[in-house]
Design a protein around this motif. Structure first.
Motif, short mmCIF file in Angstrom:
data_model
loop_
_atom_site.label_atom_id
_atom_site.label_comp_id
_atom_site.label_asym_id
_atom_site.label_seq_id
_atom_site.Cartn_x
_atom_site.Cartn_y
_atom_site.Cartn_z
N THR A 219 6.46 8.99 6.67
CA THR A 219 7.29 8.78 8.09
C THR A 219 8.87 8.17 7.54
O THR A 219 9.02 7.66 6.53
N ALA A 220 9.54 9.08 8.25
CA ALA A 220 10.92 8.60 8.07
C ALA A 220 11.50 7.21 8.44
O ALA A 220 10.88 6.94 9.35
N LEU A 221 12.28 6.37 7.54
CA LEU A 221 12.69 5.25 7.87
C LEU A 221 13.94 5.20 8.55
O LEU A 221 14.75 5.90 8.20
N PRO A 222 13.92 4.92 9.86
CA PRO A 222 15.08 4.75 10.92
C PRO A 222 16.39 4.36 10.42
O PRO A 222 16.58 3.37 9.57
N GLY A 223 17.22 5.11 10.33
CA GLY A 223 18.80 4.81 9.94
C GLY A 223 18.81 4.77 8.40
O GLY A 223 19.86 4.23 7.96
N GLN A 224 17.95 5.46 7.71
CA GLN A 224 17.98 5.21 6.04
C GLN A 224 17.93 6.54 5.47
O GLN A 224 17.38 7.00 4.44
N GLY A 225 18.94 7.46 6.00
CA GLY A 225 18.99 8.87 5.65
C GLY A 225 17.72 9.65 5.52
O GLY A 225 16.98 9.55 6.46
N ARG A 226 17.29 10.24 4.35
CA ARG A 226 16.11 10.98 4.11
C ARG A 226 15.14 10.19 3.37
O ARG A 226 14.35 10.52 2.47
N ARG A 227 15.43 8.78 3.62
CA ARG A 227 14.13 7.90 2.97
C ARG A 227 12.79 7.87 3.80
O ARG A 227 12.98 8.09 4.86
N LEU A 228 11.77 8.08 3.16
CA LEU A 228 10.27 8.02 3.72
C LEU A 228 9.60 7.41 3.21
O LEU A 228 9.57 7.00 1.91
N CYS A 229 8.39 6.93 3.94
CA CYS A 229 7.58 5.89 3.36
C CYS A 229 6.16 6.30 3.86
O CYS A 229 5.72 6.79 4.92
N LEU A 230 5.34 5.94 3.00
CA LEU A 230 3.66 6.05 3.34
C LEU A 230 2.80 4.95 2.94
O LEU A 230 2.62 4.75 1.65
N PRO A 231 2.57 4.12 3.92
CA PRO A 231 1.49 3.13 3.29
C PRO A 231 0.27 3.63 2.68
O PRO A 231 -0.33 4.53 2.95
N ILE A 232 0.01 2.60 1.65
CA ILE A 232 -1.03 3.24 0.63
C ILE A 232 -2.37 3.37 1.34
O ILE A 232 -3.12 4.12 1.12
N ALA A 233 -2.47 2.10 2.24
CA ALA A 233 -3.85 1.97 2.91
C ALA A 233 -4.00 3.31 3.75
O ALA A 233 -5.00 3.80 3.81
N THR A 234 -3.06 3.60 4.46
CA THR A 234 -2.83 4.86 5.32
C THR A 234 -3.23 6.07 4.39
O THR A 234 -4.14 7.04 4.82
N ALA A 235 -2.45 6.18 3.09
CA ALA A 235 -2.70 7.37 2.52
C ALA A 235 -4.29 7.56 1.91
O ALA A 235 -4.71 8.59 1.81
N LEU A 236 -4.82 6.38 1.45
CA LEU A 236 -6.14 6.45 1.08
C LEU A 236 -6.99 6.81 1.94
O LEU A 236 -8.11 7.53 1.80
N ARG A 237 -6.83 6.33 3.38
CA ARG A 237 -7.70 7.06 4.38
C ARG A 237 -7.60 8.52 4.73
O ARG A 237 -8.64 9.23 4.88
N LEU A 238 -6.33 8.83 4.59
CA LEU A 238 -5.94 10.15 4.80
C LEU A 238 -6.60 11.24 3.51
O LEU A 238 -7.13 12.29 3.93
N LEU A 239 -6.71 10.57 2.47
CA LEU A 239 -7.42 11.19 1.24
C LEU A 239 -8.91 11.35 1.40
O LEU A 239 -9.69 12.33 0.98
N GLN A 240 -9.54 10.56 2.15
CA GLN A 240 -10.85 10.52 2.33
C GLN A 240 -11.07 11.40 3.45
O GLN A 240 -12.60 11.75 3.48
N ASP A 241 -10.43 11.64 4.43
CA ASP A 241 -10.67 12.72 5.37
C ASP A 241 -11.04 14.02 5.18
O ASP A 241 -10.53 14.48 4.06
#
Ligand SMILES: CC(C)(COP(=O)(O)OP(=O)(O)OC[C@H]1O[C@@H](n2cnc3c(N)ncnc32)[C@H](O)[C@@H]1OP(=O)(O)O)[C@@H](O)C(=O)NCCC(=O)NCCS
Length: 167
Positions: A145-167
């Motif tokens: 997800t893009a961080l608002p007002g931070q140029g092209r800086r993006l972030c992905l919580p690891i807990a969310t990522a691990l859930r996505l990887l399990q799907d």
């Protein structure tokens, strides 16, 4: 990492000379500076190699932090009210042109997430600074997800990522 590739830390036996991702600055970094950064402990560098040890892609990882109030509200509300929170920065990531569009970029992101989780250290999210709009679209397709007002800086919580990887 899916066969035929495995990932491993960059070492002097890896031949970086033929690596070509289509980004001159990333290729130059990989060939000329990555091993120095590893030696000076300012980045880890991991390569995806095939059975012949040909490099198909790489990424770097480094400890970083982000201000809590730079995060989207939904993300911040699950965190303690510390002024800054720790993240893992994927400083650079590239796939060889011959392997682009086959899922290797996503597999490198997944590898970085699993590696970070395995360290068992405090880092609530992966963070990236996408170099252009194409790279930003790639990271968004991987769940960032893009961080608002931070140029092209993006972030992905690891807990969310691990859930996505399990799907
Ligand atoms: C950007 C890059 C890493 C993508 O790697 P890749 O192996 O080609 O990407 P994948 O095949 O894993 O694609 C993953 C997803 O991102 C999307 N994607 C990939 N490149 C994209 C682009 N340029 N624009 C929009 N979406 C893109 C794919 O459609 C795919 O989406 P899906 O999962 O919904 O099908 C690779 O093209 C590259 O190394 N480019 C040059 C260097 C670079 O720009 N690095 C980023 C540095 S910030």
């Amino acid at each position: 990492m899916k066969p035929p590739f495995v990932t491993e830390p960059l070492n002097p036996d890896h031949d970086r000379s033929a690596f070509h991702s289509g980004s001159d600055s990333l290729d130059r970094y990989f060939k000329e500076r990555a091993s120095q950064d590893v030696r000076r402990r300012v980045a880890g560098c991991f390569v995806a190699v095939d059975q012949d040890k040909t490099i198909a892609g790489f990424y770097t990882l480094a400890a970083a932090s982000v201000a809590l109030d730079a995060l989207p509200r939904e993300m911040a509300k699950a965190l303690p009210r510390y002024p800054v929170v720790p993240v893992m920065l994927v400083g650079r990531l590239a796939v060889a042109t011959t392997h682009q569009g086959k899922g290797l970029g996503s597999a490198l992101i997944a590898d970085a997430i699993i590696r970070t989780d395995r360290f068992g250290i405090g880092a609530f999210a992966m963070m990236v600074d996408a170099k252009d709009e194409h790279a930003a679209a790639f990271y968004q397709a991987s769940g960032f997800t893009a961080l608002p007002g931070q140029g092209r800086r993006l972030c992905l919580p690891i807990a969310t990522a691990l859930r996505l990887l399990q799907d």
